[in-house]
Scaffold this active site. Structure first.
Site: not given
Length: 401
Positions: A131, A185, A200
């Protein structure tokens, strides 16, 4: 010819090599220059791989080669990724990265080093995968004061919560499914405990408010305690449950950032973002509310963002590229989390305890099959909410967007 070195040949690193090779003609037509992958740094060998001949194991080969002008770092983790990035910048090489951990912890320092050496440090791929969000914040929204950011920033947790909501599957079962599909993961802690989203949101907050706060200093909750019953009760009240990052500038000019599961009204834009997709809402004082949506992770979407930074560096090699601009926050820049106020949902097996303790209930719903009751309250502070949790033994609390 522009020579690029790739650090880390995992999922994203191999994706960058693929994009630069497969779309070589498109990229070079736009730039008017040839882009060449000269080195790939990794601990492993890749016998039979088309890029096998480019693999090196010593970073100094890249650092000491004056022909390499751009380093693309996709190693993951803080070290040696930070050390290599710093050394490359000091050697006059631009660095682009998808490494959210390095950007969240050392971004302000590395930007300062890049400016001092007249090179670039770019990190479009560190938030939101494919994005475009960082470049629009720095350029297209530059005339706005960003007031608030809310976002679904982790595709793994969004996939898990989507499955729990749509199919009523318990967390542990969906997590295993996500691991089998490669969305999570083997050790999913960074995702499901909220740390990935925390890195983030502090990057976005730094870009929006000009100060970089540590991801270790903000309130972070993951999704491991969410049950299918909680999701069903929220849905009955008209909400979906999403793990969100949230950041805002308080009235006294301080920065408040956090990550937690949050109830989002089904009519709100973020509520409809499902599976591994991400969505980021920005509120600007002039533009109003804008949303960025797309694949939040994945080999080629993230590699696409890395390559966009490579193209940007090359396109501005003569004129100089505009870099993100922020500094490290101090303690006085960070808002007190206890004062944060929003609506809440409390869940308990005792309706009497809920309504006897909470005086500002606006809506309630009960679930006969699980013997739980959920209520929505008017806005209350974190301090008030935590006091209510102590008073209602065994209750759970969710924030409402």
């Amino acid at each position: 010819m522009i020579n690029v070195a790739i650090l880390g040949f995992g999922v994203v690193g191999s994706g960058v090599a693929e994009v630069l090779t497969q779309n070589k003609g498109i990229i070079e037509k736009k730039l008017g220059k040839e882009v060449n992958i000269k080195y790939i740094l990794d601990l492993r060998d890749f016998p039979g791989n088309p890029f096998e001949s480019k693999v090196v194991h010593d970073f100094n080969i890249i650092l000491n080669d004056p022909e390499v002008s751009i380093v693309a770092e996709m190693m993951g983790g803080s070290h040696p990724a930070y050390d290599f990035s710093k050394a490359a910048l000091e050697a006059g090489k631009s660095v682009v990265t998808s490494n959210k951990e390095v950007v969240a912890n050392f971004g302000a320092e590395l930007i300062s080093i890049a400016k001092a050496h007249n090179v670039a440090y770019l990190f479009e791929a560190s938030v939101g995968g494919g994005i475009p969000i960082i470049r629009p914040m720095c350029n297209d929204l530059a005339s706005n004061n960003i007031c608030e950011i809310s976002g679904i920033l982790n595709g793994t947790t969004n996939y898990i919560l989507t499955k729990m909501t749509a199919e009523g599957i318990p967390f542990e079962t969906v997590l295993k499914d996500a691991q089998d599909k490669g969305y999570a993961e083997r050790n999913p802690a960074a995702d499901v405990e909220g740390l990935d989203a925390a890195r983030k949101i502090v990057i976005l907050a730094a870009l929006a408010f000009g100060k970089a706060i540590s991801p270790n200093s903000i309130h972070v909750e993951g999704i491991t305690s969410i049950t299918t019953e909680d999701v069903e009760l929220a849905a009955a009240l008209g909400y979906s449950v999403k793990l969100t990052g949230h950041a805002k500038k308080t009235e006294d000019g301080k920065i408040l950032a956090m990550v937690s599961p949050r109830l989002i009204p089904v009519s709100a834009p973020l509520s409809s973002i499902n599976d591994v997709f991400n969505g980021i809402l920005l509120n600007g004082d002039m533009v109003g509310q804008v949303m960025f949506y797309g694949p939040g992770a994945g080999k080629l979407p993230t590699a696409s963002a890395v390559c966009a930074d490579i193209v940007d560096v090359i396109a501005h090699v003569e004129s100089g590229i505009k870099l993100p601009d922020y500094t490290v926050a101090n303690d006085d820049d960070v808002a007190c989390f206890e004062s944060y106020s929003c609506k809440r949902m409390f869940v308990s097996d005792s309706a009497v305890a809920l309504e006897g303790t909470l005086a500002n209930v606006t809506n309630r719903v009960s679930c006969d099959k699980c013997d739980l009751t959920a209520v929505i309250t008017e806005e209350m502070t974190e301090k008030e909410a935590q006091a209510a949790l102590v008073a209602i033994s065994g209750a759970k609390m969710y924030r409402v967007l």
